[in-house]
Scaffold this motif. Structure first.
Motif: not given
Length: 301
Positions: A264-278
């Motif tokens: 899962v990639i949570e894209n914050f829209g400012d070239n920053s994101m959080q990646l969650t491996d499932l």
């Protein structure tokens, strides 16, 4: 079982014990100590036949799929984890490390405890992964012993138990420092935990879905480039990567070591994101993104 007042410690009754946590980080630290397999459990697994090991592995796999779905939904809708955990049969949780009692205690709290529920579920999934690794090791040891003629089995059908399956194959590619330069060495992301990545304009980084090399690029927003070079522009918000048809980035179905809901990639829209491996077989990124983990999240150093 819980007493919660703003700015007061959280208390959780587990059996005859009352556990007190001053912060969410304290709770995470305590749960992290419950991801290892008790020696008594390992002793029991050693006695399992190959059929029993395969059955245990499949059971864990089925449970993990349910948890992956819950975690994935909770990223977009944090309140959903409360309802989802309550709907699960408590017997699905092991009694090892009092996990069943912990989940039961959490189920007596309101939505204020959703961050605790998420951490508990993530750590329980890591506990299941530890069990799965032990099962894989024991299964492959029995397979090697059979091939070497040092172990015998009753029943004419026993050799057919060793039909290769990805579920119990421990030869899946594990990248490490020996495969790359020190600067770009890859490490497996902690399952279920958010890892923060911030890209500079036009920067590209490599990311491995199991053994398949993909890329994240900051070009006109954030792009995901799959193993075949196909480019996908990620939406702002949650993006699912995997073989499932609901994925925003659908990986080729024949790549069986990529999970249906892999990342899962949570894209914050400012070239920053959080990646969650499932995933079952892991997501790997440069180790520099995993060097300053705190509170269940990771930030770029």
């Amino acid at each position: 079982m819980f007493d919660f007042i703003l700015n007061k410690p959280v208390e959780l009754k587990v059996g005859d014990q009352m556990l007190k946590f001053s912060t969410l980080a304290d709770f995470e630290f305590c749960m992290s100590g419950r991801t290892a397999i008790p020696s008594s459990k390992i002793t029991d697994l050693v006695k399992f036949s190959t059929d029993q090991l395969k059955k245990e592995a499949r059971t864990i796999k089925d449970i993990e799929k349910r948890f992956v779905s819950i975690l994935s939904k909770s990223i977009e809708d944090p309140a959903s984890i409360n309802r989802a955990l309550r709907e699960l049969d408590p017997l699905i949780f092991s009694q090892d490390h009092s996990w069943r009692d912990i989940i039961a205690g959490l189920n007596n709290g309101d939505d204020a405890f959703n961050p605790y529920r998420r951490i508990a579920l993530v750590k329980y999934m890591q506990y299941l992964s530890s069990r799965q690794e032990i099962i894989k090791y024991l299964y492959n040891e029995k397979k090697q012993n059979y091939k070497a003629g040092t172990e015998t089995y009753s029943g004419a059908s026993e050799p057919s138990e060793f039909k290769e399956t990805l579920l119990l194959d421990n030869t899946v590619f594990e990248p490490g420092a020996q495969d790359f330069s020190k600067e770009n060495s890859f490490e497996r992301m902690p399952k279920g935990e958010a890892v923060t990545v911030v890209l500079t304009p036009n920067e590209e980084i490599d990311i491995l879905l199991s053994k398949h090399k993909c890329k994240l690029a900051a070009q006109n927003g954030v792009q995901f480039i799959d193993q075949a070079g196909r480019v996908y522009k990620l939406n702002k918000g949650r993006n699912l990567i995997g073989r499932d048809s609901v994925s925003n980035v659908m990986i080729e179905p024949n790549l069986r070591d990529v999970s249906r809901l892999h990342l899962v990639i949570e894209n914050f829209g400012d070239n920053s994101m959080q990646l969650t491996d499932l995933s079952s077989h892991g997501t790997y990124i440069s180790s520099k993104y995993l060097t300053s983990r705190t509170g269940g999240q990771t930030s770029k150093s």
